[in-house]
Write an enzyme that holds these catalytic residues in place. Structure first.
Site, PDB file in Angstrom:
ATOM      1  CB  SER A 140      -2.418 -33.904  35.459  1.00  0.00           C
ATOM      2  OG  SER A 140      -2.730 -34.712  36.581  1.00  0.00           O
ATOM      3  CE1 TYR A 153       0.685 -37.713  33.398  1.00  0.00           C
ATOM      4  CE2 TYR A 153      -0.022 -37.059  35.594  1.00  0.00           C
ATOM      5  CZ  TYR A 153      -0.282 -37.205  34.247  1.00  0.00           C
ATOM      6  OH  TYR A 153      -1.506 -36.840  33.744  1.00  0.00           O
TER       7      TYR A 153
END
Length: 261
Positions: A140, A153
């Site tokens: 990401s 995350y």
């Protein structure tokens, strides 16, 4: 180009798009399913429509370490393993001080522990086969950029980004490349934008002005999995429409404290 590719999290979103584009490139595909068997079957149908074989196996990366056995199960069913794409992922939107240990561990298990164990199994098989291989981790933009409310995350994706680089160092002698692909906002079920055309969604703070589409991420994965990616390893490929370029400029143009929540 022919071979076998296993893509975790391939029942939908980026994983599904990657399965289809790699099938079109000549790979037989190992598909994993977590919640929606029907969607996984649809992925398999698209793979077979491209003239390639497809096998489906269940995968729940909270059930570790045993869940990683899916790599060997799919490789055995398809007759080998040339490419692993770690795409299965999850996240929460909770400030660090409010994040429970249970939620922290779940995100770390799915987004870091699972990819580690799957990549480990894939690498062992590739080394034994002696033909090299490709391992591609979907991280990401938060592999490098923090986001309020996404501590677990970001920690997992940052860890996976550095694990990618270490594995690239260690596996290069075996002809195995290891890279990460780091998407920005992509119109997928995970971002609540399933089946939406990203060209119709405005994102003024992104240079290209919109979210990305799953196939745009899959195209980069396919490049790394194919002959064009043969001398690329230890790299992080950002696919974000220019989002990360906006750092200080975006900060200086914020007009409210809305970003804090």
């Amino acid at each position: 180009m022919t071979g076998v590719a296993i893509i975790t999290g391939s029942e939908s979103g980026i994983g599904r798009a990657t399965a289809v584009v790699l099938a079109e490139a000549g790979f037989d595909i190992g598909i994993t399913v977590h919640r929606d068997r029907e969607k996984a079957e649809q992925t398999a149908e698209e793979v077979r429509a491209a003239g390639r074989r497809a096998e489906i196996r269940p995968l729940d990366l909270t059930e570790l370490p045993g869940a990683a056995e899916v790599v060997d199960e799919l490789a055995d069913a398809l007759g080998g393993l040339d490419v692993l794409v770690n795409c299965a992922g999850t996240g929460i939107s909770t400030p660090v001080i409010d994040t429970s240990y249970q939620d922290w561990r779940r995100v770390l298990a799915v987004d870091l522990d699972g990819p580690f164990l799957c990549a480990q199994r894939a690498a062992r098989r590739m080394i034994a086969a002696g033909r090299g291989g490709r391992i591609i981790n979907i991280t990401s933009v938060h592999e490098t950029a923090p986001r309020v409310g996404a501590g677990a995350y970001c920690a997992a994706k940052g860890g996976l980004g550095l694990l990618t680089k270490v594995m690239a160092q260690e596996l290069g002698a075996h002809g195995i490349t290891v890279n990460s692909v780091a998407p920005g906002e992509i119109a997928t079920p995970m971002t609540g934008q399933e089946d939406q055309d990203p060209h119709g969604i405005r994102r003024p703070g992104v240079p290209l002005g919109r979210p990305g589409a799953a196939h745009e991420v899959a195209a980069v994965v396919a490049t790394l999995a194919g002959p064009a990616g043969s001398y690329v390893t230890g790299a992080s490929w950002t696919v974000d429409g220019g989002m990360l370029l906006m750092g200080p400029q975006a900060g200086s143009h914020l007009e409210s404290d809305d970003w804090r929540s």
